[in-house]
Scaffold this motif. Sequence first.
Motif, PDB file in Angstrom:
ATOM      1  N   LEU A 102       0.877  -1.108  -0.073  1.00 18.92           N
ATOM      2  CA  LEU A 102       0.018   0.050  -0.012  1.00 18.92           C
ATOM      3  C   LEU A 102       0.740   1.276   0.080  1.00 18.92           C
ATOM      4  N   ALA A 103       2.212   1.309   0.759  1.00 18.72           N
ATOM      5  CA  ALA A 103       2.765   2.516   0.752  1.00 18.72           C
ATOM      6  C   ALA A 103       3.416   2.731  -0.362  1.00 18.72           C
ATOM      7  N   TRP A 104       3.831   1.989  -1.262  1.00 19.84           N
ATOM      8  CA  TRP A 104       4.352   2.093  -2.335  1.00 19.84           C
ATOM      9  C   TRP A 104       3.533   2.672  -3.449  1.00 19.84           C
ATOM     10  N   ILE A 105       2.310   2.040  -3.560  1.00 19.58           N
ATOM     11  CA  ILE A 105       1.216   2.551  -4.274  1.00 19.58           C
ATOM     12  C   ILE A 105       1.059   4.164  -4.031  1.00 19.58           C
ATOM     13  N   LEU A 106       0.871   4.385  -2.646  1.00 22.71           N
ATOM     14  CA  LEU A 106       0.508   5.770  -2.219  1.00 22.71           C
ATOM     15  C   LEU A 106       1.823   6.817  -2.492  1.00 22.71           C
ATOM     16  N   LEU A 107       2.981   6.170  -2.358  1.00 18.82           N
ATOM     17  CA  LEU A 107       4.007   7.140  -2.478  1.00 18.82           C
ATOM     18  C   LEU A 107       4.178   7.461  -4.056  1.00 18.82           C
ATOM     19  N   ALA A 108       4.014   6.418  -5.072  1.00 20.40           N
ATOM     20  CA  ALA A 108       3.817   6.491  -6.284  1.00 20.40           C
ATOM     21  C   ALA A 108       2.872   7.660  -6.869  1.00 20.40           C
ATOM     22  N   LEU A 109       1.548   7.643  -6.138  1.00 21.13           N
ATOM     23  CA  LEU A 109       0.666   8.568  -6.455  1.00 21.13           C
ATOM     24  C   LEU A 109       1.211  10.186  -6.024  1.00 21.13           C
ATOM     25  N   VAL A 110       1.470   9.972  -4.871  1.00 19.75           N
ATOM     26  CA  VAL A 110       2.113  11.362  -4.314  1.00 19.75           C
ATOM     27  C   VAL A 110       3.287  12.030  -5.174  1.00 19.75           C
ATOM     28  N   VAL A 111       4.309  11.088  -5.769  1.00 16.19           N
ATOM     29  CA  VAL A 111       5.479  11.485  -6.372  1.00 16.19           C
ATOM     30  C   VAL A 111       4.953  12.167  -7.818  1.00 16.19           C
ATOM     31  N   ALA A 112       3.873  11.266  -8.471  1.00 15.10           N
ATOM     32  CA  ALA A 112       3.300  11.673  -9.557  1.00 15.10           C
ATOM     33  C   ALA A 112       2.565  13.074  -9.409  1.00 15.10           C
ATOM     34  N   LEU A 113       1.764  13.573  -8.492  1.00 16.29           N
ATOM     35  CA  LEU A 113       1.101  14.681  -8.041  1.00 16.29           C
ATOM     36  C   LEU A 113       2.274  15.666  -8.021  1.00 16.29           C
ATOM     37  N   ALA A 114       3.423  15.431  -7.347  1.00 16.17           N
ATOM     38  CA  ALA A 114       4.461  16.483  -7.230  1.00 16.17           C
ATOM     39  C   ALA A 114       5.025  16.577  -8.653  1.00 16.17           C
ATOM     40  N   SER A 115       5.326  15.645  -9.372  1.00 10.58           N
ATOM     41  CA  SER A 115       5.912  15.599 -10.693  1.00 10.58           C
ATOM     42  C   SER A 115       5.093  16.529 -11.721  1.00 10.58           C
ATOM     43  N   ALA A 116       3.898  16.119 -11.537  1.00 11.07           N
ATOM     44  CA  ALA A 116       2.815  17.072 -12.412  1.00 11.07           C
ATOM     45  C   ALA A 116       2.547  18.293 -11.932  1.00 11.07           C
ATOM     46  N   GLY A 117       3.215  18.917 -10.896  1.00  9.14           N
ATOM     47  CA  GLY A 117       2.987  20.175 -10.295  1.00  9.14           C
ATOM     48  C   GLY A 117       1.309  20.470 -10.197  1.00  9.14           C
ATOM     49  N   ALA A 118       0.921  21.688 -10.738  1.00  6.48           N
ATOM     50  CA  ALA A 118      -0.472  21.846 -10.434  1.00  6.48           C
ATOM     51  C   ALA A 118      -1.566  21.499 -11.722  1.00  6.48           C
ATOM     52  N   GLY A 119      -0.668  20.835 -12.744  1.00  4.71           N
ATOM     53  CA  GLY A 119      -1.472  20.248 -13.829  1.00  4.71           C
ATOM     54  C   GLY A 119      -2.297  19.169 -13.616  1.00  4.71           C
ATOM     55  N   LEU A 120      -3.447  18.854 -13.701  1.00  3.75           N
ATOM     56  CA  LEU A 120      -4.273  17.746 -13.683  1.00  3.75           C
ATOM     57  C   LEU A 120      -3.885  16.901 -14.939  1.00  3.75           C
ATOM     58  N   GLN A 121      -3.810  17.684 -15.957  1.00  8.36           N
ATOM     59  CA  GLN A 121      -3.541  16.662 -17.271  1.00  8.36           C
ATOM     60  C   GLN A 121      -2.117  15.937 -17.157  1.00  8.36           C
TER      61      GLN A 121
END
Length: 429
Positions: free
Chosen positions: A193-212
């Motif tokens: 679970l932690a690696w899934i959540l971490l991947a999502l958080v890093v993806a959110l940070a890498s995308a910046g504020a852009g939802l796309q």
Amino acid sequence: MWQDAGLRQAGTGHMSLTLLFLQLTVILVTARTCGLVLRAFGQPMVIGEMAAGILLGPVVFGALFPQWHQQLFPPASLPGLSSLATVGVVLFMFIVGAELRAPSGMGAQFRAAGWVGVSSMVLPMVLGLAIAPVLHPALAPQGVEFWPFALFLGVALSITAFPVLARILRDRNMTRTRVGQLSLGAAGVVDALAWILLALVVALASAGAGLQAFMRIAIGLVVLVTVVFLAVKPMLAWLLRTHAPDGVPSPMMLAALLIGMFVCAMLTEWLHLHAVFGAFLFGVALPRDDRLLHALAERIEPLSIVVLMPIFFALAGLGTSAGAFANSGLGMLALILLAASVGKIVGGAAGARMCGYGWRESLATGSLMNSRGLMELIVIKVGLDAGLIGAELFTMLLVMALVTTAATGPLLSLIARKSPKPIDRPTSA
């Protein structure tokens, strides 16, 4: 002129190699020495090796001997060390993924392991989100929004180190006990679970504020996971069944597995995630065969754990900040330690109690879930590389990982002394 330039370049390369070998010598000697010292006090060697990173960083070595520290670790030499460290952590996470499984014979404990795993994640995550408003103004890097910072902090506090936990249980002959089996199963749930959540958080940070941009990264990750489990996993099972029926891969088969691992690591890096996600994913896709795991560990772990991981610890130590504990830093560290320890111990114990375990066994389970060790270091290094946290918070979380893991053994001994029934009774009891 060209000949002179070639001689200068050769001389520079010679000096660079000399410095590299000196760095490796100092790092390995320090790591082994600290590991042996900590083992003499009943701690896993990895805790001493992690502490060696802090000793070699600016907090200790850099503060005592700044000129020597600058000469030994000049900034121009760090990219080479970083590449070696990345290979080491990728190999290590590959083995961690291959190890991830429900412990044999746990049967009815599977449901309890799920409850313990989830409860020991939810409470520290909630406490991490609760203290994030205090930490964000002072410790968040410039430009990092509150929610990516807070979510990463919650994930960082919820980690349990499966490999270190397994080593603690093995050293105490508790692997086949009720508490040991429950804790191993719960740690497997937490890791997944932690690696899934971490991947999502890093993806959110890498995308910046852009939802796309976030959706592009998330969809790419979903596609990669789908391909690995629906296509690569059956192919790996067939290849190993055909070319390694005894579970021992030939050099050609081992090369094929390593190529697949590096390809997955490359793809997750290309998706603006970290290479460790791809290596872990490829390891999880391998067949659950103890013979294969033993063969892989026998071939990969000596290089990864003995040689390359101490470089990772040293680089982590170089990323610490001597000013992390100035002003209100100690108070923030105490807040992080309190949230991390209470969240894990109380959350893990509550999950075990809900499934009918006694108070002593429940507290022992919660104490085991509080061990973070190397997995925590990998997680916070991912956060540092992604720009989610700065050097000050990285230093505090590293100290938290060392303290909570080192406290696991003494807590278990204390609970065992206070318990009218042994906490190390076997599962068949």
